[in-house]
Every structure is written in structure tokens, then in C-alpha cells.
Motif scaffolding. Sequence first.
Motif, PDB file in Angstrom:
ATOM      1  N   LYS A 115       8.602   6.676 -12.934  1.00  0.00           N
ATOM      2  CA  LYS A 115       7.529   6.386 -11.994  1.00  0.00           C
ATOM      3  C   LYS A 115       6.445   5.458 -12.541  1.00  0.00           C
ATOM      4  N   GLN A 118       7.857   1.898 -12.539  1.00  0.00           N
ATOM      5  CA  GLN A 118       8.026   1.419 -11.168  1.00  0.00           C
ATOM      6  C   GLN A 118       6.671   1.050 -10.576  1.00  0.00           C
ATOM      7  N   ASP A 149      17.040   4.579  -4.141  1.00  0.00           N
ATOM      8  CA  ASP A 149      15.770   5.086  -3.608  1.00  0.00           C
ATOM      9  C   ASP A 149      14.585   4.367  -4.241  1.00  0.00           C
ATOM     10  N   ALA A 150      14.709   3.998  -5.514  1.00  0.00           N
ATOM     11  CA  ALA A 150      13.633   3.264  -6.190  1.00  0.00           C
ATOM     12  C   ALA A 150      13.436   1.895  -5.538  1.00  0.00           C
ATOM     13  N   ASN A 153      11.855   2.443  -2.126  1.00  0.00           N
ATOM     14  CA  ASN A 153      10.457   2.775  -2.346  1.00  0.00           C
ATOM     15  C   ASN A 153       9.648   1.515  -2.648  1.00  0.00           C
ATOM     16  N   GLU A 156       9.215  -0.363   0.621  1.00  0.00           N
ATOM     17  CA  GLU A 156       8.262   0.330   1.493  1.00  0.00           C
ATOM     18  C   GLU A 156       6.826   0.188   1.002  1.00  0.00           C
ATOM     19  N   GLN A 157       6.623   0.238  -0.309  1.00  0.00           N
ATOM     20  CA  GLN A 157       5.267   0.225  -0.849  1.00  0.00           C
ATOM     21  C   GLN A 157       4.739  -1.171  -1.166  1.00  0.00           C
TER      22      GLN A 157
END
Length: 168
Positions: A115, A118, A149-150, A153, A156-157
Motif C-alpha cells: 500500500k 502504491q 485489483d491494484a 485501484n 479509480e483513485q
Amino acid sequence: MSNTIPIIETRKLKPLKHNNELIDRSRLLVYLSHINQKKCCIINAPMGSGKTVLLSQFYREQKPIKPMVWLSLDKNDIDPTRFFLHLTQAIQKALPDFNRQVIFYHSEANDENDKPLQQLFLDELNHQPIAPTIIIDNLQYLEDCPWCDALLNLIEQSESAHWILSGQ
């Protein structure tokens, strides 16, 4: 998955060259030029239908106007370190101030370790003064990858980047 940092393949960072005998895709090119109104556009069509040629045309048409990022995938990009290293290099090619030291490291032992790295990547992307359009071609090579998923994500972010994903 390899523990060594992969060699950067510069051929992956630019679209294919094409001849001048192309099908008129002006309507599709106009549609793609409005991508800045959307965060993500997905082009899903069978192999050989012209996705890469269309996106190559779009890339070359838009590159003088705004930062354009190109990344062609292959079967080895299932390795997240390789994928994010190439993505970082592709972004830096369009935005030279992008911090190329920010790469993705996937720890199978503890996903919480991923995290912060990322987030560094995402923060660097979101703080660019000009929003890039990021084209990722041949997305089918990431089908069923454990770390997708990373990537989702990240898409999306991302606050200002516009993504065009192409695959079959």
C-alpha cells in the motif's frame, strides 16, 4: 515472479508504426478525443479488429496537444514489478518530471506492505501539472492476474489521468 528488476523494453513504450493506407476512423478518433470527459474508456474487440491501429492513430494525433502515455503489454507483464516499471517509464516519457523511482512491489507474504508504494505512485501521478492520457494496449495479458485489483485501484483513485484500456 522474479526478484530482479526487469530490463526496460523501450519498444513497449511507443505505438506501432503503420502505413498510410488506413481505414477512415475519423468518427472513432473524434469519440476518443472526448475521453478527457471520462476517467476510463475500454475498447474490447477481437484480435485483428484494428484496436491497436486506432489507438496508434489517436496517440499520434493527440501527442502534440497533450501528454500521451503508451504501454503495450505482453505475457511477461503478469509480473507486477515488470508491469509497473514499464508503466512508470511510459508515464515519464510523456511527463519527464514523473518520479521514475516509484515502482510497484508485490509482497505475497503481506499485502499491507504494497500500500505505501502504491500510494507513492498514485500521489506522483495525481500531482502532475498536466493530466496525461494513458493507453494500455493488449490488456488481455493481465487476465486473471492476482494483483489486478491494484491496477483497478490506481485507475479509480487517479484524479486527473484519463485511461484507455484495450484488449480482446
